[in-house]
Write a protein that holds these residues in place. Structure first.
Motif, PDB file in Angstrom:
ATOM      1  N   GLN A  28       0.856  -1.184   0.000  1.00  0.00           N
ATOM      2  CA  GLN A  28       0.000   0.000   0.000  1.00  0.00           C
ATOM      3  C   GLN A  28       0.892   1.233   0.000  1.00  0.00           C
ATOM      4  O   GLN A  28       1.560   1.516   1.000  1.00  0.00           O
ATOM      5  CB  GLN A  28      -0.910  -0.001   1.229  1.00  0.00           C
ATOM      6  CG  GLN A  28      -1.820  -1.224   1.296  1.00  0.00           C
ATOM      7  CD  GLN A  28      -2.837  -1.093   2.385  1.00  0.00           C
ATOM      8  OE1 GLN A  28      -3.682  -0.192   2.346  1.00  0.00           O
ATOM      9  NE2 GLN A  28      -2.765  -1.963   3.367  1.00  0.00           N
ATOM     10  N   GLU A  29       0.917   1.928  -1.113  1.00  0.00           N
ATOM     11  CA  GLU A  29       1.739   3.130  -1.196  1.00  0.00           C
ATOM     12  C   GLU A  29       1.103   4.118  -2.153  1.00  0.00           C
ATOM     13  O   GLU A  29       0.305   3.754  -3.026  1.00  0.00           O
ATOM     14  CB  GLU A  29       3.153   2.788  -1.667  1.00  0.00           C
ATOM     15  CG  GLU A  29       3.239   2.227  -3.071  1.00  0.00           C
ATOM     16  CD  GLU A  29       4.669   1.932  -3.474  1.00  0.00           C
ATOM     17  OE1 GLU A  29       5.039   2.311  -4.600  1.00  0.00           O
ATOM     18  OE2 GLU A  29       5.399   1.306  -2.687  1.00  0.00           O
ATOM     19  N   ILE A  30       1.458   5.371  -1.982  1.00  0.00           N
ATOM     20  CA  ILE A  30       0.973   6.416  -2.866  1.00  0.00           C
ATOM     21  C   ILE A  30       2.122   7.364  -3.151  1.00  0.00           C
ATOM     22  O   ILE A  30       2.931   7.668  -2.267  1.00  0.00           O
ATOM     23  CB  ILE A  30      -0.221   7.193  -2.254  1.00  0.00           C
ATOM     24  CG1 ILE A  30      -0.726   8.252  -3.235  1.00  0.00           C
ATOM     25  CG2 ILE A  30       0.135   7.813  -0.922  1.00  0.00           C
ATOM     26  CD1 ILE A  30      -2.009   8.922  -2.810  1.00  0.00           C
ATOM     27  N   SER A  31       2.216   7.813  -4.410  1.00  0.00           N
ATOM     28  CA  SER A  31       3.259   8.742  -4.815  1.00  0.00           C
ATOM     29  C   SER A  31       2.659  10.133  -4.978  1.00  0.00           C
ATOM     30  O   SER A  31       1.644  10.313  -5.677  1.00  0.00           O
ATOM     31  CB  SER A  31       3.889   8.271  -6.135  1.00  0.00           C
ATOM     32  OG  SER A  31       4.874   9.181  -6.567  1.00  0.00           O
ATOM     33  N   ILE A  32       3.289  11.125  -4.350  1.00  0.00           N
ATOM     34  CA  ILE A  32       2.825  12.512  -4.418  1.00  0.00           C
ATOM     35  C   ILE A  32       3.889  13.327  -5.138  1.00  0.00           C
ATOM     36  O   ILE A  32       4.984  13.547  -4.599  1.00  0.00           O
ATOM     37  CB  ILE A  32       2.585  13.079  -3.009  1.00  0.00           C
ATOM     38  CG1 ILE A  32       1.559  12.244  -2.253  1.00  0.00           C
ATOM     39  CG2 ILE A  32       2.149  14.538  -3.086  1.00  0.00           C
ATOM     40  CD1 ILE A  32       1.371  12.669  -0.808  1.00  0.00           C
ATOM     41  N   PRO A  33       3.636  13.758  -6.381  1.00  0.00           N
ATOM     42  CA  PRO A  33       4.638  14.561  -7.096  1.00  0.00           C
ATOM     43  C   PRO A  33       4.775  15.952  -6.473  1.00  0.00           C
ATOM     44  O   PRO A  33       3.815  16.502  -5.933  1.00  0.00           O
ATOM     45  CB  PRO A  33       4.080  14.629  -8.518  1.00  0.00           C
ATOM     46  CG  PRO A  33       2.614  14.405  -8.371  1.00  0.00           C
ATOM     47  CD  PRO A  33       2.431  13.505  -7.195  1.00  0.00           C
ATOM     48  N   VAL A  34       5.986  16.499  -6.531  1.00  0.00           N
ATOM     49  CA  VAL A  34       6.253  17.838  -6.010  1.00  0.00           C
ATOM     50  C   VAL A  34       6.493  18.747  -7.211  1.00  0.00           C
ATOM     51  O   VAL A  34       7.475  18.592  -7.942  1.00  0.00           O
ATOM     52  CB  VAL A  34       7.481  17.843  -5.077  1.00  0.00           C
ATOM     53  CG1 VAL A  34       7.771  19.251  -4.589  1.00  0.00           C
ATOM     54  CG2 VAL A  34       7.242  16.910  -3.897  1.00  0.00           C
ATOM     55  N   HIS A  35       5.581  19.688  -7.473  1.00  0.00           N
ATOM     56  CA  HIS A  35       5.601  20.489  -8.705  1.00  0.00           C
ATOM     57  C   HIS A  35       6.392  21.790  -8.565  1.00  0.00           C
ATOM     58  O   HIS A  35       6.649  22.456  -9.559  1.00  0.00           O
ATOM     59  CB  HIS A  35       4.167  20.802  -9.143  1.00  0.00           C
ATOM     60  CG  HIS A  35       3.357  19.570  -9.445  1.00  0.00           C
ATOM     61  ND1 HIS A  35       3.645  18.725 -10.488  1.00  0.00           N
ATOM     62  CD2 HIS A  35       2.276  19.042  -8.819  1.00  0.00           C
ATOM     63  CE1 HIS A  35       2.773  17.729 -10.523  1.00  0.00           C
ATOM     64  NE2 HIS A  35       1.930  17.898  -9.510  1.00  0.00           N
ATOM     65  N   HIS A  36       6.749  22.178  -7.353  1.00  0.00           N
ATOM     66  CA  HIS A  36       7.540  23.394  -7.192  1.00  0.00           C
ATOM     67  C   HIS A  36       8.890  23.023  -6.572  1.00  0.00           C
ATOM     68  O   HIS A  36       9.113  21.889  -6.149  1.00  0.00           O
ATOM     69  CB  HIS A  36       6.812  24.414  -6.312  1.00  0.00           C
ATOM     70  CG  HIS A  36       6.481  23.914  -4.934  1.00  0.00           C
ATOM     71  ND1 HIS A  36       5.442  23.050  -4.697  1.00  0.00           N
ATOM     72  CD2 HIS A  36       7.073  24.144  -3.733  1.00  0.00           C
ATOM     73  CE1 HIS A  36       5.390  22.780  -3.404  1.00  0.00           C
ATOM     74  NE2 HIS A  36       6.369  23.421  -2.806  1.00  0.00           N
ATOM     75  N   THR A  37       9.792  23.958  -6.528  1.00  0.00           N
ATOM     76  CA  THR A  37      11.162  23.680  -6.105  1.00  0.00           C
ATOM     77  C   THR A  37      11.237  23.497  -4.589  1.00  0.00           C
ATOM     78  O   THR A  37      10.944  24.413  -3.817  1.00  0.00           O
ATOM     79  CB  THR A  37      12.101  24.822  -6.526  1.00  0.00           C
ATOM     80  OG1 THR A  37      12.049  24.969  -7.945  1.00  0.00           O
ATOM     81  CG2 THR A  37      13.526  24.518  -6.097  1.00  0.00           C
ATOM     82  N   VAL A  38      11.622  22.288  -4.198  1.00  0.00           N
ATOM     83  CA  VAL A  38      11.879  21.972  -2.787  1.00  0.00           C
ATOM     84  C   VAL A  38      13.239  21.296  -2.731  1.00  0.00           C
ATOM     85  O   VAL A  38      13.466  20.278  -3.388  1.00  0.00           O
ATOM     86  CB  VAL A  38      10.804  21.034  -2.198  1.00  0.00           C
ATOM     87  CG1 VAL A  38      11.154  20.679  -0.752  1.00  0.00           C
ATOM     88  CG2 VAL A  38       9.427  21.673  -2.255  1.00  0.00           C
TER      89      VAL A  38
END
Length: 537
Positions: free
Chosen positions: A481-491
């Motif tokens: 059970q996993e979920i991927s959360i994309p990061v759209h701004h610069t971190v």
């Protein structure tokens, strides 16, 4: 040139007892009970400033005993040891109190070495920075992984700037980044002309770092000299030893144990006594009779001594019992407490709950050893052998259950048989690539801090509020059970560590934060966060 370390005919003997009763009897009759075991015998060598000496040998050869003798942890039974300067030993958890925090252990160990409070305060930031274990520095050492213990022990030992440094398998754990930092520090010591003893099963590490090799076998020096001369000999021996059958290996170890049960000089003495002792010159039947008399007399004398001592104890105990000095005290105490006892209500019997079989199975399953992959990717092999087929890849942050362990002495690799907790993978992998995570962070706190870093997300919101997100995890397998959360701004990586603190695991391209239910995995590219993967364990 003045030698930094000199061993002259050093021997260390221990007593081995069959059980605790023999150990007790050995106190009164040391020559009759217990077998002698010579951990090292007749060791002689010299080490000079600037020497980096790799100490090698199969398990039980006497390497750790030699480390303890050099550092002064154990005194020699016979022989002389001369060490010029301060010595520091580095081993996993060496000298660490598991009940104290990392910070307290730094102060405790430095005080034992004679540092003042002022000196410790000045040294503390350097040690903490080198250990690089984040907030765990203020947690009890019993919650540390083996890698964290090694980091802290190494950081303390190298920052007190000793003249002689003994490293006993301390680099067998930990990630590659920390190992490189240790190598850099040891090279710095080498340039300063300090002496280093490097005890390791890894011949690659010995070849990379040492200029001399001390080869121990059965507690004796088999060879000592330049690395390019001794290391090939030891490799050849390991190859031959590995080719032996199981029975031949058992016979080899048996011969070693027999050889280490007495000194060579004692064996020579037996031969000389056969010439001088008139009893041994008697005819065979008379000599045997005389030996029997001697053994019988020795047996009787030692047992008479023990019997008399026990009778003395019984006599003293009987005299004390008859005097009964405590009788009046207990009668007075009983009279004072009688009223209180009568007033106390009789407690109701408590029903002891019996755990359900399902709960018992779950408890046993949770006690199984679990470790995480610490590198970006690594081969999983079908057999504990570098030449075997690679069946799959293990990726950073994946969780594996440890099912078995084996050691390849020829390649100096500790192999682990693993089975994926989430992924359908199994096989063998080097223990250097896995690490157990001790301690965990609060999921809600992590999720809340992550929202402040990468922005709001429904899954993070649910977890931060203490709820369990529903129908958001992907994968056909219920255990995955996993979920991927994309990061759209610069971190950036530094933004994450500044907000969340040091991760539980990291490599060049990943950061992992370990919660009580979830693992939070950041994927990086050029120190910039690409996405966040949340895995429900």
């Amino acid at each position: 040139m003045n030698h930094s370390v000199v061993f002259h005919n050093v021997t260390k003997k221990y007593k081995m007892y069959k059980d605790s009763s023999d150990r007790l009897k050995g106190v009164f009759a040391p020559n009759r009970y217990g077998e002698d075991f010579y951990a090292v015998k007749h060791i002689s060598f010299t080490a000079d400033p600037g020497d980096v000496i790799g100490v090698v040998g199969v398990n039980g050869a006497g390497k750790s005993t030699l480390s303890n003798l050099i550092s002064g942890v154990a005194p020699p039974t016979t022989g002389e040891i001369t060490v010029n300067g301060q010595v520091s030993i580095i081993a996993i958890a060496s000298g660490l109190d598991k009940e104290l925090t990392g910070r307290d252990n730094i102060e405790y160990k430095c005080l034992m070495l004679g540092f003042t409070k002022k000196e410790i305060e000045a040294l503390m930031p350097q040690v903490i920075e080198f250990a690089d274990i984040g907030n765990f520095i203020d947690q009890p050492v019993k919650n540390y992984s083996s890698g964290m213990k090694s980091r802290l022990g190494f950081a303390i030992s190298v920052n007190i700037d000793p003249d002689v440094l003994v490293i006993d398998e301390a680099l067998s754990v930990g990630d590659q980044t920390f190992k490189q930092k240790c190598y850099d520090k040891m090279n710095e010591f080498k340039e300063k002309g300090k002496t280093i003893f490097f005890v390791s099963h890894s011949l690659q590490q010995v070849r990379k770092f040492c200029n001399k090799v001390l080869w121990l076998e059965a507690g004796e020096v088999r060879a000592y000299g330049k690395r390019i001369e001794v290391l090939p000999q030891y490799r050849k021996f390991l190859k031959q030893f590995k080719a032996l059958s199981d029975e031949e290996k058992r016979n080899f170890r048996q011969r070693v144990m027999e050889k280490r049960s007495k000194l060579e000089q004692e064996e020579n003495k037996d031969e000389k006594d056969a010439i001088r002792d008139p009893v041994l010159l008697l005819p065979r039947n008379k000599a045997s009779r005389a030996d029997n008399y001697k053994r019988k007399f020795s047996f009787l004398s030692s047992n008479v001594f023990i019997t008399l001592l026990l009778l003395l104890f019984v006599a003293v105990g009987t005299a004390i019992y008859l005097a009964k000095p405590w009788e009046g005290f207990f009668q007075e105490e009983a009279a004072q407490s009688e009223a209180v006892i009568e007033e106390e209500p009789e407690p109701e019997p408590v029903q002891k709950e019996t755990a359900a079989p399902e709960a018992e199975e779950e408890r046993e399953e949770n006690e199984q050893e679990i470790q995480y992959v610490t590198v970006s990717s690594a081969h999983i092999r079908t057999e504990p052998d570098l030449d075997s087929e690679a069946s799959a890849f293990a990726n950073f942050g994946e969780i594996y259950q440890i099912e078995n362990k084996e050691e390849d002495e020829g390649e100096a690799i500790h192999w682990l048989k693993i089975a994926g907790v989430h992924a359908d993978k199994e096989g063998w992998i080097s223990s250097d690539l896995l690490e157990e995570i001790s301690g965990e962070s609060d999921d809600a706190a992590i999720a809340g801090q992550m929202q402040a870093t990468i922005g709001s997300h429904p899954v993070l919101e649910e977890i931060s509020e203490g709820n369990e997100p529903e129908e958001v995890f992907s994968g056909s397998d219920e255990d995955k059970q996993e979920i991927s959360i994309p990061v759209h701004h610069t971190v950036l990586k530094e933004d994450v560590t500044e907000q969340l603190g040091e991760p539980h695991l990291e490599d060049k391209n990943n950061l992992l934060y370990h919660g009580s239910v979830y693992d939070f995995l950041f994927s990086l590219r050029n120190d910039q966060v690409e996405d966040l993967v949340i895995v429900k364990r």
